[in-house]
Structures are given as structure tokens and as C-alpha cells.
Motif scaffolding. Structure first.
Motif, short mmCIF file in Angstrom:
data_model
loop_
_atom_site.label_atom_id
_atom_site.label_comp_id
_atom_site.label_asym_id
_atom_site.label_seq_id
_atom_site.Cartn_x
_atom_site.Cartn_y
_atom_site.Cartn_z
N THR A 128 84.26 39.74 39.40
CA THR A 128 85.85 40.59 38.70
C THR A 128 86.45 41.01 39.07
O THR A 128 88.48 41.03 38.49
N GLY A 129 86.50 42.07 40.42
CA GLY A 129 87.60 42.81 41.44
C GLY A 129 87.49 44.10 40.38
O GLY A 129 88.96 44.70 40.52
N TRP A 130 87.22 44.39 39.23
CA TRP A 130 87.24 45.95 39.25
C TRP A 130 87.25 47.23 39.30
O TRP A 130 86.52 47.12 40.80
N THR A 131 87.73 48.15 40.23
CA THR A 131 87.67 49.15 40.63
C THR A 131 87.76 50.48 39.95
O THR A 131 88.54 50.56 38.77
N ALA A 132 87.33 51.25 40.52
CA ALA A 132 87.18 52.86 39.31
C ALA A 132 88.40 52.81 38.30
O ALA A 132 89.53 53.03 39.39
N GLY A 133 88.75 53.36 37.23
CA GLY A 133 89.88 53.95 37.62
C GLY A 133 90.41 52.77 36.50
O GLY A 133 91.51 52.68 35.04
N THR A 134 89.74 51.79 35.85
CA THR A 134 90.32 50.72 35.67
C THR A 134 89.80 50.68 34.43
O THR A 134 88.49 50.56 34.40
N PRO A 135 90.00 50.19 32.83
CA PRO A 135 89.41 49.81 31.58
C PRO A 135 88.10 48.69 31.74
O PRO A 135 88.41 47.35 32.32
N LEU A 136 86.82 49.44 31.58
CA LEU A 136 85.67 48.08 31.77
C LEU A 136 85.64 48.12 30.40
O LEU A 136 85.37 48.78 30.13
N TYR A 137 84.84 47.55 29.48
CA TYR A 137 84.29 46.75 28.39
C TYR A 137 83.40 46.24 28.65
O TYR A 137 84.01 44.98 28.63
N ASP A 138 81.92 46.15 27.90
CA ASP A 138 81.13 45.43 27.65
C ASP A 138 80.31 45.21 25.76
O ASP A 138 80.22 46.01 25.75
N PRO A 139 80.97 44.16 25.38
CA PRO A 139 80.91 44.40 23.72
C PRO A 139 79.51 43.72 23.66
O PRO A 139 79.04 44.35 22.11
N MET A 140 78.68 43.72 24.66
CA MET A 140 77.83 43.31 24.32
C MET A 140 76.60 44.15 25.02
O MET A 140 75.60 43.16 25.49
N CYS A 141 77.06 44.92 25.45
CA CYS A 141 76.59 45.21 25.86
C CYS A 141 74.13 45.78 26.96
O CYS A 141 73.94 45.84 27.60
N GLY A 142 73.92 45.79 25.30
CA GLY A 142 72.43 45.59 25.35
C GLY A 142 71.88 47.28 25.65
O GLY A 142 72.38 48.41 25.13
N SER A 143 70.72 47.14 27.16
CA SER A 143 70.25 48.30 27.82
C SER A 143 71.12 49.19 28.94
O SER A 143 71.55 50.38 29.56
N GLY A 144 72.91 48.27 28.91
CA GLY A 144 73.96 49.04 29.86
C GLY A 144 73.58 48.41 30.88
O GLY A 144 74.56 49.34 31.61
N THR A 145 73.39 47.30 31.71
CA THR A 145 73.51 47.08 32.91
C THR A 145 74.82 47.22 33.95
O THR A 145 74.86 48.11 34.14
N PHE A 146 75.35 46.84 32.99
CA PHE A 146 76.52 46.24 33.78
C PHE A 146 77.81 48.27 33.31
O PHE A 146 77.96 48.26 34.28
N LEU A 147 77.62 48.68 32.94
CA LEU A 147 78.52 50.25 32.41
C LEU A 147 77.70 50.82 33.21
O LEU A 147 77.83 51.77 34.12
N ALA A 148 76.18 50.83 33.58
CA ALA A 148 75.77 52.22 34.26
C ALA A 148 76.00 51.79 35.90
O ALA A 148 75.85 52.60 36.11
N GLU A 149 76.44 50.40 36.34
CA GLU A 149 76.10 50.43 37.23
C GLU A 149 77.59 50.48 37.67
O GLU A 149 78.23 50.64 39.25
N ALA A 150 78.86 49.99 36.85
CA ALA A 150 79.80 50.62 37.07
C ALA A 150 80.18 52.29 37.28
O ALA A 150 80.89 52.45 37.94
N ALA A 151 80.02 52.49 36.21
CA ALA A 151 79.63 54.49 36.89
C ALA A 151 79.27 54.73 37.33
O ALA A 151 79.80 55.38 38.16
N GLN A 152 78.00 54.28 38.02
CA GLN A 152 77.68 54.77 39.53
C GLN A 152 78.93 54.66 40.77
O GLN A 152 78.66 55.63 41.34
N VAL A 153 78.99 53.75 39.95
CA VAL A 153 80.57 53.11 41.04
C VAL A 153 81.03 53.93 41.21
O VAL A 153 81.96 54.77 42.54
N ALA A 154 82.21 54.30 39.61
CA ALA A 154 82.61 55.74 40.04
C ALA A 154 83.08 56.54 39.94
O ALA A 154 83.52 57.26 40.76
N LEU A 155 81.51 56.82 40.39
CA LEU A 155 81.15 58.35 40.31
C LEU A 155 80.11 58.76 42.19
O LEU A 155 80.55 59.46 42.19
#
Ligand SMILES: C[S@@+](CC[C@H](N)C(=O)[O-])C[C@H]1O[C@@H](n2cnc3c(N)ncnc32)[C@H](O)[C@@H]1O
Length: 427
Positions: free
Chosen positions: A194-221
Motif C-alpha cells: 500500500t506504500g503506507w509509512t508511519a505517521g500516515t493515518p491507517l484505518y481498517d474498518p473490518m479489523c477483526g483480531s487486528g492483524t493489519f493494525l498490529a503489524e503497522a503499529a509495530q512498524v511505527a514503533l
């Protein structure tokens, strides 16, 4: 000393993995040997020392495993493969005290039985260890100490020693899986596409157990994906323990710094299911990611979670595995197979078309997400038609054996590309 490694990954992510490996070499290897090799369907070759192999295990988000090449030779029969495996100095790597598992994969192999070939490789390794030590290792197919992989083409056999142990998508923090979680390495690969980089808003509206979000947060941190887990190489006789300690200590320091940081990650998730959000929260807690923001929302009523546009990413419910939920156009609630005991859902109208849900989702994207780029992973090639949106790109990806497409929709002001519902998609 340098070795040849092969890193398998979900098909479709080979170039993303190669780019990630180059980054890992620059950021974590301090000039230790690393040479990028060929990308082949389902993985990437590279050459490097132990440091490179260990850093790939610890830092690659997209790899499925890191395999160390032991031998490679043409074959014609199971006996040729037995002879190749018998010749290898397995005793350098492990003893008969370690439990063993052998796996064979083949593409166009003329051999009749892969099961028999697996037995022959296992026999050869056991015979070799018995010759040198008088003992045979035990076989353990569920939690072996050591795994050996044989890969057969029509003509050649390659033997690999696995350095990962449990597959690398297992990050070591997931408690609760939810109904149909994406594998972490596929989610991480999609984020990269997707080309997402830390700092750009990221939204998963059907996030389930949150896999995309956890991966992104770990990248950002800056949290290494493997910091919570152990690896197969830790059970081998030779690996560079000191180098490993240095790599692991740096990753632990980064994780502790992340726990202390109070940064606004701009990473948002929602799901219609409160149960799923509880699971997602428990997972984030264990992964040290409490800064991810979660809400219970029906995706058809979603609104941008940030003032700046960003990247929306999702894998919506599809087909047999998990169904769309929520009220249909007539205001009736739908139930899922997985949650029949959940009071909030009542089974209604078998014939209720998912297209109703996707049309409403498309409307939400068109009306409220101007300036965003939406990426949707699905096995349903008709998705753009159902959303009434025209995709900018579609990338073939495999979710396990399931062939999917990652559709990209650019929701640019005044030029959202619409498509009629009956517009037949190309493959
Ligand atoms: C395939 S799963 C997503 C899995 C997720 N990516 C993960 O890794 O765990 C689809 C999700 O869509 C959610 N869902 C179903 N209908 C929805 C709706 N109307 N609005 C929002 N979420 C919905 C389900 O609860 C489920 O968590």
C-alpha cells in the motif's frame, strides 16, 4: 563464513520481501555479508553469514521461514535422494538427542510418492546420525527441535535446514485468533504494497483480531516482529550466539523504548463485532501496542477517523469462511455461522445478498473518504463492480491456497472512478 539461504513467503510478495531484506541488511547488519539473490515464485534467495540469517528471522515481517541450504543435486529416484541426504554432515548441526521432522515439497517431480520420499530423507538422516553416534533421533511432527525441508523440481533435489522453527508469521503475542485472521506476514506484505509509512493515518474498518493494525503499529514503533519468540537456530549446535545476543539486545531495547513512547500512531480500527474488538485489544496488550484506537462500527456507517486522509486497508468477510454482518436494507439483522450464540445476531433471510453490503460500503467510500487510498483484499473478483468503484490496480496474492486480489481504489476528489454493477471484471 557465508551460506545460501532461501526465504519462502506468500506468493505475490516476492519483490516486497526482497526490498525488505535489503532494508534489514542496511539497518541491522553493520556491513556483515549479505548478497541479494534471485526472486522465484514463492520466495527469495540470498547469500550471507549467520548474522544475516538471524537478522532475517528476527526482523522480516514478510518471510514465512528462513531456510539454510545444505545440499543440491540432480536426482532420478528416491535412492538418489537418500544417498544425497546420507552424505550430509548433519552431526555438525544437531545430535540424535534432538527431535526431527522432515517435509518434502515438489513441483513436477516424477517420483510417485512424496510420503515415501519423506521417509527416505528421514531414514538417511537417522542412519547418518546412528553411524556417527550410535543413536537415532526421535521423530516429532508437532513440535520438533529440528526441521529439514527437501524441495524437488522435475530434475533437482535441494535439502534445507530450517532456522526458524515455528513459522515466522507466528509472532508470539497472538492469544486470540478471531474467526478468520490474516497471517501476519501476508498482512505485513500488503501494508508494504500500500506504500503506507508511519505517521500516515491507517484505518481498517473490518479489523477483526487486528492483524493489519498490529503489524503497522509495530512498524511505527520500531518493534521487531520476532522479539517475543524463539527460533529454530537456537537449538542448532552452531550459530553465532554472541552475534545473536547483540541483535536480540538491540531489538529488546527498541521494544522497551516503544513501551515508553506516547506517540500518536494515527492507526485506527473498527469492526461490527464487540467480541472481535475484545480479542483485538487483548492481542495489542500482549504485543505492547495499547496506542491503537478501536471502535465498534458497522463499516457501512464508517467515517474517516482522522482529519488528514490516509490509507484504508481491509479484508472484508467473504464466502464460506465468514459472513457479512449487520442490518440489511430492510433493517433486519444478520447472524454469522460462527456466532449463532451471540444474542445480537438473528438468522434472517438466507437470500440476503452481500452485494447490498458492498454497495453501501462503496457509497461510504465515495461519499466520505475523499483523498484516501483504499486497499481491499478479497478472493471475489467482482468486488469493484459490487462497490460500484473502478480499481486503479489489482495485485494477485495468495492467502494460503486461496487466490486473492488486492484492489486499490484512489478516492480522489471529483474523479472517483465509478463502475456500473454489471461491468464484468478482467481477471
Ligand atoms: C475476514 S475478517 C477480517 C480479519 C482481520 N483482517 C484479522 O486479521 O483478524 C472480516 C471481519 O469483518 C467483520 N464484519 C462483518 N460485517 C461487518 C460490518 N457490517 N461492519 C464492520 N465489520 C464487519 C467481521 O466481524 C470480521 O471481523
Amino acid at each position: 563464513m557465508s551460506f545460501d539461504f532461501f526465504i519462502p513467503c506468500p506468493r505475490g510478495l516476492e519483490a516486497a520481501l526482497a526490498a525488505e531484506l535489503a532494508e534489514i541488511a542496511t539497518r541491522h547488519l553493520n556491513g556483515a555479508p549479505f548478497t541479494a539473490g534471485a526472486q522465484v515464485p514463492g520466495g527469495v534467495h540470498f547469500r550471507g553469514g549467520w548474522a544475516a540469517g538471524m537478522a532475517a528471522n528476527l526482523h522480516s515481517r514478510i518471510a514465512s521461514r528462513v531456510l539454510l541450504k545444505i545440499a543440491h543435486r540432480p536426482y532420478r529416484s528416491e535412492q538418489d535422494i537418500y544417498a544425497l541426504a546420507l552424505e550430509q554432515r548433519w552431526e555438525q548441526w544437531f545430535s540424535a538427542r534432538e527431535t526431527l521432522r522432515v517435509d518434502v515439497t515438489a513441483i513436477k517431480s516424477p517420483l510417485r510418492s512424496l510420503e515415501f520420499t519423506t521417509l527416505r530423507v528421514k531414514d538417511a538422516i537417522c542412519d547418518r546420525l546412528r553411524e556417527v553416534s550410535g543413536e537415532r533421533p526421535n521423530i516429532d511432527t508437532s513440535a520438533p527441535d529440528v526441521r529439514v525441508f527437501a524441495f524437488l523440481t522435475a530434475t533437482d533435489c535441494t535439502l534445507y535446514l530450517d532456522t526458524s522453527g515455528e513459522p515466522l508469521f507466528k509472532r508470539g503475542w497472538r492469544l486470540d485468533k478471531g474467526a478468520a485472521p490474516l497471517r501476519e506476514n501476508l498482512a505485513a506484505g500488503i501494508l508494504r504494497l500500500t506504500g503506507w509509512t508511519a505517521g500516515t493515518p491507517l484505518y481498517d474498518p473490518m479489523c477483526g483480531s487486528g492483524t493489519f493494525l498490529a503489524e503497522a503499529a509495530q512498524v511505527a514503533l520500531n518493534i521487531a516482529p520476532g522479539v517475543e519468540r524463539r527460533f529454530g537456530f537456537e537449538k542448532l549446535k552452531q550459530y553465532e550466539a554472541k552475534t545473536w545476543q547483540t541483535l536480540k539486545a538491540a531489538a529488546m531495547d527498541a521494544k522497551h523504548a516503544a513501551r515508553a513512547s506516547r506517540s500518536d500512531l494515527q492507526i485506527f480500527g473498527s469492526d461490527i463485532s464487540g467480541d472481535m474488538l475484545i480479542k483485538a485489544r487483548a492481542n495489542f496488550e500482549r504485543a505492547g501496542l495499547s496506542a491503537v484506537s478501536l471502535k465498534q462500527v458497522d463499516a457501512r456507517g464508517m467515517a474517516p477517523p482522522s482529519s488528514e486522509p490516509g490509507i484504508l486497508v481491509a479484508n472484508p468477510p467473504y464466502g464460506e469462511r465468514i459472513e457479512v454482518r449487520g442490518r440489511n436494507a430492510r433493517g433486519e439483522l444478520r447472524e454469522t455461522r460462527e456466532n449463532r450464540d451471540d444474542d445480537s445476531f438473528r438468522r434472517v433471510q438466507e437470500e440476503a445478498p452481500d452485494s447490498e453490503f458492498f454497495k453501501a460500503l462503496g457509497d461510504a467510500l465515495k461519499q466520505r473518504f475523499t483523498g484516501w487510498h483504499a486497499f481491499i483484499l478479497t478472493s471475489d473478483r467482482k468486488l469493484p463492480g459490487q462497490l460500484r468503484l473502478r480499481e486503479s490496480t489489482k495485485t494477485p496474492l495468495f492467502n494460503g491456497a486461496l487466490e486473492c486480489r488486492l484492489f486499490r481504489f484512489d478516492l480522489i476528489a471529483g474523479s472517483v472512478r465509478q463502475r456500473p454493477a454489471n461491468d464484468t471484471p478482467a481477471a
